[in-house]
Design an enzyme around this catalytic site. Structure first.
Site, PDB file in Angstrom:
ATOM      1  N   SER A 136      90.671  55.806  -5.131  1.00 56.92           N
ATOM      2  CA  SER A 136      92.066  56.241  -4.978  1.00 56.92           C
ATOM      3  C   SER A 136      92.226  57.602  -5.647  1.00 56.92           C
ATOM      4  O   SER A 136      91.464  57.940  -6.554  1.00 56.92           O
ATOM      5  CB  SER A 136      92.986  55.236  -5.672  1.00 56.92           C
ATOM      6  OG  SER A 136      94.297  55.758  -5.786  1.00 56.92           O
ATOM      7  N   TYR A 149      95.184  49.395 -12.882  1.00 54.99           N
ATOM      8  CA  TYR A 149      94.594  49.680 -11.557  1.00 54.99           C
ATOM      9  C   TYR A 149      93.884  51.037 -11.581  1.00 54.99           C
ATOM     10  O   TYR A 149      92.731  51.164 -11.149  1.00 54.99           O
ATOM     11  CB  TYR A 149      95.706  49.664 -10.503  1.00 54.99           C
ATOM     12  CG  TYR A 149      95.316  50.151  -9.122  1.00 54.99           C
ATOM     13  CD1 TYR A 149      94.657  49.308  -8.232  1.00 54.99           C
ATOM     14  CD2 TYR A 149      95.614  51.447  -8.700  1.00 54.99           C
ATOM     15  CE1 TYR A 149      94.320  49.747  -6.956  1.00 54.99           C
ATOM     16  CE2 TYR A 149      95.283  51.894  -7.434  1.00 54.99           C
ATOM     17  CZ  TYR A 149      94.633  51.034  -6.566  1.00 54.99           C
ATOM     18  OH  TYR A 149      94.290  51.478  -5.307  1.00 54.99           O
TER      19      TYR A 149
HETATM   20  P1  NDP Z   1      95.688  45.541   1.182  1.00 49.77           P
HETATM   21  O1  NDP Z   1      96.307  44.847   0.015  1.00 49.77           O
HETATM   22  O2  NDP Z   1      96.500  45.857   2.361  1.00 49.77           O
HETATM   23  O3  NDP Z   1      94.382  44.749   1.656  1.00 49.77           O
HETATM   24  C1  NDP Z   1      93.414  44.382   0.700  1.00 49.77           C
HETATM   25  C2  NDP Z   1      92.441  43.397   1.302  1.00 49.77           C
HETATM   26  O4  NDP Z   1      91.493  43.057   0.270  1.00 49.77           O
HETATM   27  C3  NDP Z   1      93.122  42.103   1.734  1.00 49.77           C
HETATM   28  O5  NDP Z   1      92.523  41.607   2.888  1.00 49.77           O
HETATM   29  C4  NDP Z   1      92.857  41.181   0.548  1.00 49.77           C
HETATM   30  O6  NDP Z   1      92.850  39.819   0.873  1.00 49.77           O
HETATM   31  C5  NDP Z   1      91.462  41.640   0.152  1.00 49.77           C
HETATM   32  N1  NDP Z   1      91.195  41.228  -1.227  1.00 49.77           N
HETATM   33  C6  NDP Z   1      91.947  41.479  -2.320  1.00 49.77           C
HETATM   34  N2  NDP Z   1      91.450  40.826  -3.375  1.00 49.77           N
HETATM   35  C7  NDP Z   1      90.358  40.152  -2.936  1.00 49.77           C
HETATM   36  C8  NDP Z   1      89.444  39.284  -3.553  1.00 49.77           C
HETATM   37  N3  NDP Z   1      89.559  38.945  -4.838  1.00 49.77           N
HETATM   38  N4  NDP Z   1      88.429  38.773  -2.824  1.00 49.77           N
HETATM   39  C9  NDP Z   1      88.307  39.078  -1.519  1.00 49.77           C
HETATM   40  N5  NDP Z   1      89.159  39.891  -0.870  1.00 49.77           N
HETATM   41  C10 NDP Z   1      90.181  40.417  -1.573  1.00 49.77           C
HETATM   42  O7  NDP Z   1      95.078  46.879   0.537  1.00 49.77           O
HETATM   43  P2  NDP Z   1      94.714  48.292   1.229  1.00 49.77           P
HETATM   44  O8  NDP Z   1      94.110  48.102   2.540  1.00 49.77           O
HETATM   45  O9  NDP Z   1      95.872  49.181   1.057  1.00 49.77           O
HETATM   46  O10 NDP Z   1      93.630  48.798   0.178  1.00 49.77           O
HETATM   47  C11 NDP Z   1      92.246  48.869   0.490  1.00 49.77           C
HETATM   48  C12 NDP Z   1      91.577  49.741  -0.543  1.00 49.77           C
HETATM   49  O11 NDP Z   1      92.182  51.043  -0.533  1.00 49.77           O
HETATM   50  C13 NDP Z   1      91.686  49.241  -1.974  1.00 49.77           C
HETATM   51  O12 NDP Z   1      90.473  49.483  -2.659  1.00 49.77           O
HETATM   52  C14 NDP Z   1      92.777  50.094  -2.561  1.00 49.77           C
HETATM   53  O13 NDP Z   1      92.666  50.202  -3.963  1.00 49.77           O
HETATM   54  C15 NDP Z   1      92.530  51.404  -1.848  1.00 49.77           C
HETATM   55  N6  NDP Z   1      93.674  52.297  -1.820  1.00 49.77           N
HETATM   56  C16 NDP Z   1      94.842  51.919  -1.198  1.00 49.77           C
HETATM   57  C17 NDP Z   1      95.929  52.768  -1.181  1.00 49.77           C
HETATM   58  C18 NDP Z   1      97.222  52.400  -0.548  1.00 49.77           C
HETATM   59  O14 NDP Z   1      98.237  53.090  -0.799  1.00 49.77           O
HETATM   60  N7  NDP Z   1      97.288  51.398   0.293  1.00 49.77           N
HETATM   61  C19 NDP Z   1      95.858  54.095  -1.828  1.00 49.77           C
HETATM   62  C20 NDP Z   1      94.593  54.394  -2.426  1.00 49.77           C
HETATM   63  C21 NDP Z   1      93.551  53.527  -2.409  1.00 49.77           C
HETATM   64  P3  NDP Z   1      94.125  38.889   0.465  1.00 49.77           P
HETATM   65  O15 NDP Z   1      95.337  39.568   1.016  1.00 49.77           O
HETATM   66  O16 NDP Z   1      93.795  37.610   1.101  1.00 49.77           O
HETATM   67  O17 NDP Z   1      94.122  38.854  -1.041  1.00 49.77           O
END
Ligand code: NDP
Length: 244
Positions: A136, A149
């Site tokens: 990020s 985070y």
């Molecule tokens: P979302 O919350 O939309 O999706 C995250 C996904 O990861 C979900 O499918 C979730 O499953 C899964 N996940 C979370 N925890 C676990 C776990 N313990 N085990 C297995 N799966 C898990 O997030 P984004 O798509 O927005 O984010 C994706 C990446 O991008 C992350 O690394 C985030 O830090 C990064 N990012 C996002 C930004 C944003 O503004 N969206 C900005 C900068 C970086 P479930 O819902 O079932 O928990």
């Protein structure tokens, strides 16, 4: 971007929603066989319908033993996207041990664990590989209520460099993508206040947040041979924010 990943097997964590889900779809459309790892089975069921042939694996990556059990025998993987993360929003002074442990276990410890499993497989097969850590822009700048985070993502910056250094001799490249806000479920949560969100957007030189597709394109570029001499590096997908 038209890339061809035919003949390669990819593993994407956090594949159920948001950036991870669209990364799976893009890799599947580009010919890769994809292992989709996530926490909520219903997401994996619907994703499997959209992308026939993917291999869903349901596990909580914050649980070391369950992850070992689920992914220990995952088999050959050429491309890895460490994307799963949680964004717990709390001021620094209110952050608890549980918040800290959960955040670091999912966002960083699982990156260590899954990458070790995958890299050991690449090394024993003697094949090259590419790993992308989804970080990020808050690895580099502060953001309200994201102390723990951001700390996980800051740590990911140096981890990416260490992995690049130690795995480079085996022709395994390791890089990160560093997006600004992307309006997935996570992005909507961290920018929920409309006034804050508007002001934040205006601070970006491009006057916008990033789209999921922008992040996926950078991930695919770093996975592909188009970035063959790039390792230990990161692509900002931040609409210019760090220049502001
Ligand atoms: P979302 O919350 O939309 O999706 C995250 C996904 O990861 C979900 O499918 C979730 O499953 C899964 N996940 C979370 N925890 C676990 C776990 N313990 N085990 C297995 N799966 C898990 O997030 P984004 O798509 O927005 O984010 C994706 C990446 O991008 C992350 O690394 C985030 O830090 C990064 N990012 C996002 C930004 C944003 O503004 N969206 C900005 C900068 C970086 P479930 O819902 O079932 O928990």
């Amino acid at each position: 971007m038209q890339l061809n990943f035919s003949g390669l097997r990819a593993l994407v964590t956090g594949a159920g929603k948001g950036i991870g889900r669209d990364t799976v779809k893009a890799l599947h459309a580009s010919g890769a066989r994809v292992v989709a790892v996530s926490r909520t089975n219903a997401d994996l069921v619907s994703l499997s319908k959209e992308c026939p042939g993917i291999e869903p694996m349901c596990v909580d990556l914050g649980d070391w033993e369950a992850t070992e059990k689920t992914l220990g025998g995952v088999g050959p993987v050429d491309l890895l996207v460490n994307n799963a993360a949680v964004a717990l929003m709390k001021p620094f002074l209110e952050t608890t041990k549980e918040d800290f442990d959960r955040s670091f276990n999912v966002n960083l410890r699982a990156v260590f664990q899954v990458s070790q499993i995958v890299a050991r497989g690449m090394i024993s097969r003697g094949v090259p590989g590419s790993i992308v850590n989804v970080s990020s822009m808050v690895a580099h700048v502060t953001f309200p209520n994201l102390a723990v985070y951001s700390s996980t993502k800051g740590a990911m910056t140096i981890l990416t460099k260490f992995m690049a250094m130690e795995l480079g001799p085996y022709k395994i490249r390791v890089n990160s993508v560093n997006p600004t806000v992307v309006l997935t479920a996570m992005g909507q949560k961290v920018s929920a206040d409309p006034e804050f969100s508007q002001k934040l957007k205006e601070r970006h030189p491009l006057r916008k947040f990033a789209e999921v597709e922008d992040v996926v394109n950078s991930i695919l570029f770093l996975l592909s041979d188009r970035s063959a001499s790039t390792s230990g590096s990161g692509i900002l997908v931040d609409a210019g924010y760090l220049a502001s």
